[in-house]
Motif scaffolding. Structure first.
Motif, PDB file in Angstrom:
ATOM      1  N   VAL A 161       0.823  -1.212   0.000  1.00  0.00           N
ATOM      2  CA  VAL A 161       0.000   0.000   0.000  1.00  0.00           C
ATOM      3  C   VAL A 161       0.853   1.257   0.000  1.00  0.00           C
ATOM      4  N   SER A 162       1.909   1.290   0.823  1.00  0.00           N
ATOM      5  CA  SER A 162       2.750   2.484   0.900  1.00  0.00           C
ATOM      6  C   SER A 162       3.454   2.738  -0.434  1.00  0.00           C
ATOM      7  N   PHE A 163       3.892   1.683  -1.098  1.00  0.00           N
ATOM      8  CA  PHE A 163       4.560   1.856  -2.397  1.00  0.00           C
ATOM      9  C   PHE A 163       3.557   2.318  -3.451  1.00  0.00           C
ATOM     10  N   ALA A 164       2.349   1.776  -3.412  1.00  0.00           N
ATOM     11  CA  ALA A 164       1.324   2.180  -4.373  1.00  0.00           C
ATOM     12  C   ALA A 164       1.000   3.662  -4.227  1.00  0.00           C
ATOM     13  N   LEU A 165       0.929   4.142  -2.988  1.00  0.00           N
ATOM     14  CA  LEU A 165       0.667   5.565  -2.756  1.00  0.00           C
ATOM     15  C   LEU A 165       1.829   6.419  -3.237  1.00  0.00           C
ATOM     16  N   ALA A 166       3.053   5.965  -2.958  1.00  0.00           N
ATOM     17  CA  ALA A 166       4.231   6.752  -3.302  1.00  0.00           C
ATOM     18  C   ALA A 166       4.486   6.783  -4.803  1.00  0.00           C
ATOM     19  N   SER A 167       4.191   5.683  -5.487  1.00  0.00           N
ATOM     20  CA  SER A 167       4.507   5.612  -6.911  1.00  0.00           C
ATOM     21  C   SER A 167       3.400   6.163  -7.799  1.00  0.00           C
ATOM     22  N   GLY A 168       2.253   6.508  -7.194  1.00  0.00           N
ATOM     23  CA  GLY A 168       1.127   6.981  -7.994  1.00  0.00           C
ATOM     24  C   GLY A 168       1.429   8.235  -8.789  1.00  0.00           C
ATOM     25  N   ASN A 169       2.299   9.110  -8.271  1.00  0.00           N
ATOM     26  CA  ASN A 169       2.609  10.370  -8.953  1.00  0.00           C
ATOM     27  C   ASN A 169       3.958  10.351  -9.653  1.00  0.00           C
ATOM     28  N   LEU A 170       4.592   9.191  -9.714  1.00  0.00           N
ATOM     29  CA  LEU A 170       5.864   9.093 -10.431  1.00  0.00           C
ATOM     30  C   LEU A 170       5.601   8.695 -11.881  1.00  0.00           C
ATOM     31  N   PRO A 171       5.929   9.556 -12.832  1.00  0.00           N
ATOM     32  CA  PRO A 171       5.670   9.213 -14.239  1.00  0.00           C
ATOM     33  C   PRO A 171       6.543   8.043 -14.684  1.00  0.00           C
ATOM     34  N   GLY A 172       5.943   7.124 -15.411  1.00  0.00           N
ATOM     35  CA  GLY A 172       6.703   6.007 -15.955  1.00  0.00           C
ATOM     36  C   GLY A 172       6.862   4.827 -15.025  1.00  0.00           C
ATOM     37  N   VAL A 173       6.335   4.923 -13.788  1.00  0.00           N
ATOM     38  CA  VAL A 173       6.447   3.822 -12.827  1.00  0.00           C
ATOM     39  C   VAL A 173       5.087   3.150 -12.716  1.00  0.00           C
ATOM     40  N   ASN A 174       5.039   1.873 -12.984  1.00  0.00           N
ATOM     41  CA  ASN A 174       3.788   1.118 -12.924  1.00  0.00           C
ATOM     42  C   ASN A 174       3.948  -0.072 -11.987  1.00  0.00           C
ATOM     43  N   LEU A 175       2.894  -0.345 -11.241  1.00  0.00           N
ATOM     44  CA  LEU A 175       2.909  -1.407 -10.234  1.00  0.00           C
ATOM     45  C   LEU A 175       1.803  -2.406 -10.554  1.00  0.00           C
ATOM     46  N   MET A 176       2.121  -3.701 -10.450  1.00  0.00           N
ATOM     47  CA  MET A 176       1.115  -4.727 -10.674  1.00  0.00           C
ATOM     48  C   MET A 176       1.444  -5.963  -9.852  1.00  0.00           C
ATOM     49  N   PRO A 177       0.442  -6.783  -9.545  1.00  0.00           N
ATOM     50  CA  PRO A 177       0.696  -8.046  -8.835  1.00  0.00           C
ATOM     51  C   PRO A 177       1.314  -9.073  -9.778  1.00  0.00           C
ATOM     52  N   ALA A 178       1.863 -10.126  -9.207  1.00  0.00           N
ATOM     53  CA  ALA A 178       2.540 -11.151 -10.005  1.00  0.00           C
ATOM     54  C   ALA A 178       1.586 -11.829 -10.977  1.00  0.00           C
ATOM     55  N   VAL A 179       0.315 -11.935 -10.598  1.00  0.00           N
ATOM     56  CA  VAL A 179      -0.640 -12.605 -11.465  1.00  0.00           C
ATOM     57  C   VAL A 179      -0.871 -11.813 -12.758  1.00  0.00           C
ATOM     58  N   GLY A 180      -0.574 -10.508 -12.746  1.00  0.00           N
ATOM     59  CA  GLY A 180      -0.788  -9.678 -13.932  1.00  0.00           C
ATOM     60  C   GLY A 180       0.428  -9.543 -14.823  1.00  0.00           C
ATOM     61  N   ALA A 181       1.529 -10.222 -14.490  1.00  0.00           N
ATOM     62  CA  ALA A 181       2.750 -10.126 -15.297  1.00  0.00           C
ATOM     63  C   ALA A 181       2.478 -10.594 -16.718  1.00  0.00           C
ATOM     64  N   ASN A 182       2.872  -9.789 -17.692  1.00  0.00           N
ATOM     65  CA  ASN A 182       2.636 -10.142 -19.094  1.00  0.00           C
ATOM     66  C   ASN A 182       3.776  -9.635 -19.959  1.00  0.00           C
ATOM     67  N   VAL A 183       3.875 -10.208 -21.139  1.00  0.00           N
ATOM     68  CA  VAL A 183       5.007  -9.941 -22.024  1.00  0.00           C
ATOM     69  C   VAL A 183       5.032  -8.486 -22.481  1.00  0.00           C
ATOM     70  N   TYR A 184       3.894  -7.954 -22.890  1.00  0.00           N
ATOM     71  CA  TYR A 184       3.867  -6.599 -23.449  1.00  0.00           C
ATOM     72  C   TYR A 184       4.335  -5.551 -22.443  1.00  0.00           C
ATOM     73  N   ASP A 185       3.801  -5.610 -21.219  1.00  0.00           N
ATOM     74  CA  ASP A 185       4.186  -4.618 -20.213  1.00  0.00           C
ATOM     75  C   ASP A 185       5.646  -4.768 -19.802  1.00  0.00           C
ATOM     76  N   ILE A 186       6.145  -5.986 -19.742  1.00  0.00           N
ATOM     77  CA  ILE A 186       7.546  -6.191 -19.364  1.00  0.00           C
ATOM     78  C   ILE A 186       8.479  -5.600 -20.422  1.00  0.00           C
ATOM     79  N   LEU A 187       8.170  -5.843 -21.687  1.00  0.00           N
ATOM     80  CA  LEU A 187       9.061  -5.398 -22.755  1.00  0.00           C
ATOM     81  C   LEU A 187       9.017  -3.890 -22.979  1.00  0.00           C
ATOM     82  N   LYS A 188       7.888  -3.247 -22.726  1.00  0.00           N
ATOM     83  CA  LYS A 188       7.789  -1.815 -23.032  1.00  0.00           C
ATOM     84  C   LYS A 188       8.381  -0.930 -21.934  1.00  0.00           C
ATOM     85  N   HIS A 189       8.793  -1.537 -20.809  1.00  0.00           N
ATOM     86  CA  HIS A 189       9.448  -0.769 -19.744  1.00  0.00           C
ATOM     87  C   HIS A 189      10.956  -0.968 -19.802  1.00  0.00           C
ATOM     88  N   ASP A 190      11.673   0.076 -19.424  1.00  0.00           N
ATOM     89  CA  ASP A 190      13.143   0.003 -19.465  1.00  0.00           C
ATOM     90  C   ASP A 190      13.697  -0.896 -18.369  1.00  0.00           C
TER      91      ASP A 190
END
Length: 208
Positions: A161-190
């Motif tokens: 929860v604390s990380f989700a609140l802190a990262s909400g206003n950081l551009p380019g930072v996305n948070l997801m649970p392990a069950v949502g891990a997918n190829v497209y999102d992994i590859l499009k991030h640096d």
């Protein structure tokens, strides 16, 4: 494959042994392309088709005689020029629901994880606790870890929860649970950031 685990303050938290069957596969561009294409196609919604001239329930009887009436010649009331007539060149229903073998999808995810591990853009963190959920504190922690550009952070089942609140206003930072891990999102991030819990879930996902 052994990878160093870090805390958010960039201090060392020991090492972790990554499963080579998940993080040590040689990536193949053709497999990754197939999975990404499949993902993007699955996102598209099916458009509602419009009723064209042949779909409108109106009389097909000719309106009047061909010549001598003093008005434009018409065939029937289903023509697009009439109110209630069929749509000219209307939208067609297209099916955006492709299929892809489960084994290919699983292999694509393994290759995406392996690609990040291979090029050094994989960071493993022990936990994601941020002081009071402050964005400024998290930005400083990321700078200390050398995380710049777009970063995908994957946690375990429950998001911090604390990380989700802190990262909400950081551009380019996305948070997801392990069950949502997918190829497209992994590859499009640096950078790919995984927690210990995320690694356990991902490895159990393939071994289960």
């Amino acid at each position: 494959m052994k990878v160093q685990v870090k805390n958010l303050d960039a201090s060392s938290a020991g090492d972790i042994e990554l499963n080579d069957e998940v993080f040590g596969i040689e990536p193949r561009a053709d497999i990754l392309h197939r999975v990404v294409t499949w993902q993007l196609e699955k996102r598209r919604g099916t458009a509602r088709g419009t009723r064209e001239r042949s779909d409108v329930a109106r009389s097909g009887k000719k309106l009047g005689r061909q010549k001598g009436g003093g008005v434009a010649r018409h065939g029937d009331r289903r023509a697009p020029v009439f109110v209630g007539g069929g749509k000219a060149h209307g939208a067609r229903v297209r099916d955006f629901n492709p299929s892809l073998n489960k084994k290919v999808r699983a292999l694509g995810l393994k290759m995406a994880l392996s690609a990040k591990a291979k090029d050094g853009s994989l960071i493993v963190l022990s936990a994601l606790d941020v002081e009071a959920g402050k964005t400024k504190a998290l930005a400083e922690r990321f700078a200390g870890l050398g995380i710049g550009g777009k970063a995908l952070v994957i946690d375990g089942d429950a998001l911090n929860v604390s990380f989700a609140l802190a990262s909400g206003n950081l551009p380019g930072v996305n948070l997801m649970p392990a069950v949502g891990a997918n190829v497209y999102d992994i590859l499009k991030h640096d950078t790919l950031v995984l927690t210990r819990a995320a690694i356990e879930k991902l490895e159990a996902r393939f071994n289960g």
